[in-house]
Scaffold this motif. Structure first.
Motif, PDB file in Angstrom:
ATOM      1  N   GLU A  46     -10.918   0.788  -7.267  1.00  0.00           N
ATOM      2  CA  GLU A  46     -11.389   1.955  -6.522  1.00  0.00           C
ATOM      3  C   GLU A  46     -12.501   2.721  -7.227  1.00  0.00           C
ATOM      4  OE1 GLU A  46      -7.365   3.133  -8.421  1.00  0.00           O
ATOM      5  OE2 GLU A  46      -8.389   1.332  -7.654  1.00  0.00           O
ATOM      6  N   ARG A  60      -5.336   4.542   5.084  1.00  0.00           N
ATOM      7  CA  ARG A  60      -4.828   3.323   4.444  1.00  0.00           C
ATOM      8  C   ARG A  60      -4.107   2.436   5.466  1.00  0.00           C
ATOM      9  NH1 ARG A  60      -5.094   4.420  -1.142  1.00  0.00           N
ATOM     10  NH2 ARG A  60      -5.251   6.655  -1.589  1.00  0.00           N
ATOM     11  N   GLY A  90       0.778  -1.218   0.000  1.00  0.00           N
ATOM     12  CA  GLY A  90       0.000   0.000   0.000  1.00  0.00           C
ATOM     13  C   GLY A  90       0.811   1.269   0.000  1.00  0.00           C
ATOM     14  N   ARG A 135      -7.499   9.445   1.995  1.00  0.00           N
ATOM     15  CA  ARG A 135      -7.829   8.068   2.346  1.00  0.00           C
ATOM     16  C   ARG A 135      -7.020   7.617   3.557  1.00  0.00           C
ATOM     17  NH1 ARG A 135     -11.331   9.087  -0.749  1.00  0.00           N
ATOM     18  NH2 ARG A 135     -12.106   7.833  -2.517  1.00  0.00           N
ATOM     19  N   TRP A 137     -11.629   9.575   3.711  1.00  0.00           N
ATOM     20  CA  TRP A 137     -11.331  10.243   4.975  1.00  0.00           C
ATOM     21  C   TRP A 137     -11.338  11.756   4.814  1.00  0.00           C
ATOM     22  CZ3 TRP A 137     -11.334   7.895   9.514  1.00  0.00           C
ATOM     23  CH2 TRP A 137     -10.840   8.573  10.627  1.00  0.00           C
ATOM     24  N   GLY A 192      -8.339   2.339   0.287  1.00  0.00           N
ATOM     25  CA  GLY A 192      -8.397   3.181   1.467  1.00  0.00           C
ATOM     26  C   GLY A 192      -9.810   3.564   1.879  1.00  0.00           C
ATOM     27  N   TRP A 233      -0.918   7.650   8.403  1.00  0.00           N
ATOM     28  CA  TRP A 233      -1.840   6.707   7.772  1.00  0.00           C
ATOM     29  C   TRP A 233      -2.888   7.315   6.857  1.00  0.00           C
ATOM     30  CZ3 TRP A 233       0.225   2.258   7.901  1.00  0.00           C
ATOM     31  CH2 TRP A 233       1.042   1.909   8.985  1.00  0.00           C
ATOM     32  N   THR A 266      -6.231  -1.730   1.483  1.00  0.00           N
ATOM     33  CA  THR A 266      -5.154  -0.757   1.688  1.00  0.00           C
ATOM     34  C   THR A 266      -5.009   0.137   0.468  1.00  0.00           C
ATOM     35  OG1 THR A 266      -3.945  -2.238   3.165  1.00  0.00           O
ATOM     36  CG2 THR A 266      -2.680  -0.487   2.119  1.00  0.00           C
TER      37      THR A 266
END
Length: 532
Positions: A460, A252, A81, A250, A144, A141, A245, A138
Motif C-alpha cells: 500500500e 474494500r 480483507g 478505503r 475513498w 482498498g 464496505w 482488497t
C-alpha cells in the motif's frame, strides 16, 4: 511450524522468488499481507484444479484419488480483507487435513501429459497471479472520501434515514410516480402494479427496463426512470453499503477470480465490478497521490483477431478504434454497422440487419468470423469449446438434454432451441474467455512492474492496483511516479499480447488518465450525474 511464524518464514524465502503452493490464495495470503509480507508467485491449487478438470486437452479422471472429494468441495475463503485477521489461519474440517503435495503432484502430472501443456501452465500461472492481485486490492482498498459520498447521498436522496426507513427524496420520487399515474396506492417497486397502472393511462410495455421507458412519451416514464435510479443508488451504494464496505478511508470489495465460467472475475462482496459513475467522485487519491486509470479499447474484437490470426481484421485493429478501421478498410460504410456486425458475430445475431451484416463480413474476415461460427456449431452439437490458453466450456446442463416423453415434435423444437442457445453461449465463450486471459496476463505482469517501481515498503506504500474491471485497471500511485506507472501499464499490455499471440501483429492500445478522482478519468466534462 507455529502459524504465527509463517510470515517471517515466507518473507525470508521470498528473496529466492519461489512459487508458493497452497490450497487457496484467499485463505493464506491476507494474513501475510497484514504482516507486511508480499508474495510474488504462487500456485493456487483450488483454481488450477477447476481449470484442469474442464480443459479439453487434459485426460479425464486425473483428479481422482486421495482427498479428491474434499478438493472438489473447497470454496474460496470469505474472510479475505477483514480487519480481524486473528482467525484466518484457523482451517475448518474440510481444509484442515488437505495434502497440498498430493494435489500438486496430480495437477503437475495432468498438465505435463496434456498436448497443450505450455498454454495450460501459462493459464494456471496467470490465474494464480490474479488471485494474489485480488487479495492485494482488497487489502489496499480504493481510496475513498466518505464525506464526498455522504454529501452526494444527501443531495440526491435527502438526509440519512433511520434504519429500515427510506430517505425523503426517494419517497418524494415514489409519490411523483403515483401522481403521474393517478394511482395513489401504487407500490412503485411492484412491476406488475406499475405495468397495470401504465395500461390504465394508455401505455403498454413488456417490462420496466430503462430502454423501454425511455421510448415512452408520458410524464410517468420520466418519473419512473428517476425513481428507479434513486432506488438503485440507495440499495446498491447507499449508507448501508458504505457501512459494510468502507473502512479506514478505503472501499474494500472482495473479488472472486474466475467467478464466471469464462474466467472473468466476479465480486463476492462490495460490487466492485459494477462501479456506477454516480459514486466515482468519492474515489479520490490521497494527498500527493494520483489515480492512474488504464483501459484497453475493444478488447474482445481485438482478441478475436489475434486468436483467429485473421490478418485483415488485425489490420483494421491498428490504432485506437477497430470499428473505424473496418470502415477505412472498406468493409462497411459506417462505424455503427461495423460495431453492430462484429458484436453480432460474437453474440449470435443471425436475423435482420445484424444477420445480413454478419454474412457480408464473413467473406471479408473469414478466419475471425469462421472461428466463432465453428464454436457455435460445436455447442449446438453438444461439444466443448476452449479458449486460446485451454479453459474449457462448462458441460451442458441436465435440463438441456432431450425429454423423450410427451409430444415428440414439441420436444424436438424445444430441444433444438436449447441447443441453439448453448451454441450462442459457446460462440461468445471462446472470445470472452480469451479476453479474460489477456486481462489476467496484463494484471499479472503489471502488479510486478508496479512493485519494482519503489525500493521498499509494503504494497500500500508503493504504486499498487486498487480496482480491476475486466478491461480496465485503476492504480493508486505517488504523483511523482505517474509517468512510470503509465509506462508500466503499457509495458504489461505488450507482455500480455506477446504471451497470448506470439509474433502475430495485433494492437491492444491503452487509454490512460492521471487524475485525482476516478470520476475525472477519460473526461474533460463535469462530474457525472445520476443518469450517467
Amino acid at each position: 511450524m507455529d502459524l504465527a511464524e509463517l510470515p517471517a518464514y515466507v518473507s525470508a524465502r521470498e528473496v529466492g522468488q519461489p512459487r508458493w503452493v497452497w490450497d487457496d490464495t484467499s485463505r493464506w495470503y491476507p494474513p501475510l499481507l497484514a504482516a507486511g509480507v508480499r508474495v510474488e508467485r504462487c500456485h493456487d491449487l483450488r483454481l488450477a484444479r477447476r481449470i484442469l478438470r474442464h480443459a479439453p486437452a487434459v485426460a479425464p479422471g486425473w483428479e481422482q484419488g486421495e482427498q479428491s472429494e474434499a478438493w472438489d468441495q473447497l470454496r474460496p475463503s470469505t474472510s479475505a480483507g477483514d480487519d480481524d485477521d486473528g482467525g484466518l489461519f484457523a482451517a475448518d474440517d474440510l481444509t484442515e487435513h488437505l495434502r497440498a503435495d498430493l494435489e500438486d503432484a496430480r495437477q503437475q502430472a495432468a498438465a505435463a501429459a496434456s498436448s497443450e501443456s505450455g498454454r495450460l501452465r501459462l493459464l494456471v500461472a496467470a490465474e494464480s497471479s490474479g488471485a494474489l492481485a485480488a487479495v492485494e486490492m482488497t487489502h489496499a482498498g480504493v481510496p475513498w472520501r466518505s464525506d464526498v459520498h455522504e454529501a452526494m447521498l444527501t443531495d440526491l436522496l435527502g438526509p440519512r434515514p433511520p434504519r429500515g426507513a427510506r430517505p425523503a427524496k426517494l419517497e418524494a420520487a415514489a409519490e411523483q410516480v403515483r401522481r403521474t399515474l393517478g394511482a395513489p396506492r401504487l407500490h412503485p417497486d411492484s412491476q406488475a402494479e406499475v405495468l397495470a397502472a401504465l395500461r390504465q393511462v394508455g401505455v403498454e410495455l413488456p417490462s420496466l427496463r430503462a430502454h423501454a421507458l425511455q421510448a415512452v412519451d408520458h410524464p410517468a416514464a420520466e418519473a419512473l426512470l428517476r425513481y428507479k435510479q434513486l432506488v438503485r443508488l440507495f440499495t446498491t451504494n447507499g449508507w448501508a453499503w458504505s457501512d459494510d464496505w468502507v473502512r479506514a478511508g478505503r472501499f474494500r470489495p472482495h473479488y472472486q477470480p474466475a467467478g464466471s465460467a469464462t474466467g472473468r472475475w466476479s465480486s463476492n462482496g462490495g460490487g466492485a465490478l459494477s462501479f456506477p459513475a454516480v459514486v466515482r467522485p468519492a474515489a479520490v487519491a490521497d494527498d500527493g497521490w494520483v489515480l492512474v486509470v488504464a483501459d484497453v479499447a475493444q478488447l474482445e474484437p481485438r482478441v478475436l483477431a489475434g486468436m483467429s490470426r485473421d490478418r485483415a481484421l488485425a489490420h483494421a485493429a491498428r490504432g485506437a478504434d477497430l470499428y473505424r478501421g473496418m470502415v477505412v478498410d472498406g468493409a462497411v460504410p459506417t462505424r455503427e454497422e461495423a460495431k453492430f456486425a462484429l458484436l453480432g458475430a460474437m453474440y449470435g445475431a443471425t436475423r435482420g440487419q445484424g444477420g445480413q451484416l454478419v454474412a457480408g463480413l464473413t467473406r471479408r474476415y473469414p478466419a475471425a468470423f469462421g472461428l466463432v461460427e465453428e464454436a457455435a456449431r460445436t455447442g449446438e452439437r453438444g461439444g466443448t469449446v476452449r479458449t486460446l490458453l485451454g479453459r474449457g466450456s462448462p458441460p451442458v446442463d441436465a435440463h438441456q438434454e432431450a425429454d423423450e416423453a410427451g409430444d415428440a415434435s414439441g420436444n424436438r423444437e424445444a430441444e433444438a432451441a436449447r441447443w441453439r442457445a448453448y451454441g450462442r453461449f459457446t460462440r461468445n465463450f471462446v472470445v470472452q474467455g480469451t479476453g479474460a486471459e489477456w486481462a489476467l496476463c496484463w494484471v499479472a505482469d503489471l502488479r510486478n512492474r508496479l512493485w519494482r517501481l519503489a525500493p521498499s515498503g509494503p504494497v500500500e506504500d508503493r504504486p499498487h492496483l486498487v480496482l480491476f474491471l475486466h478491461d480496465e485497471v485503476v492504480i493508486h500511485a505517488p504523483a511523482a511516479q505517474a509517468d512510470a506507472v503509465v509506462e508500466a501499464a503499457h509495458g504489461a499490455a505488450a507482455t500480455a499480447t506477446r504471451l497470448l499471440f506470439g509474433d502475430f501483429d495485433v494492437d491492444f492500445p491503452l487509454s490512460t488518465s492521471v487524475v485525482r478522482s476516478y470520476a475525472e478519468a477519460g473526461k474533460s466534462a463535469p462530474v457525472p450525474t445520476l443518469s450517467e
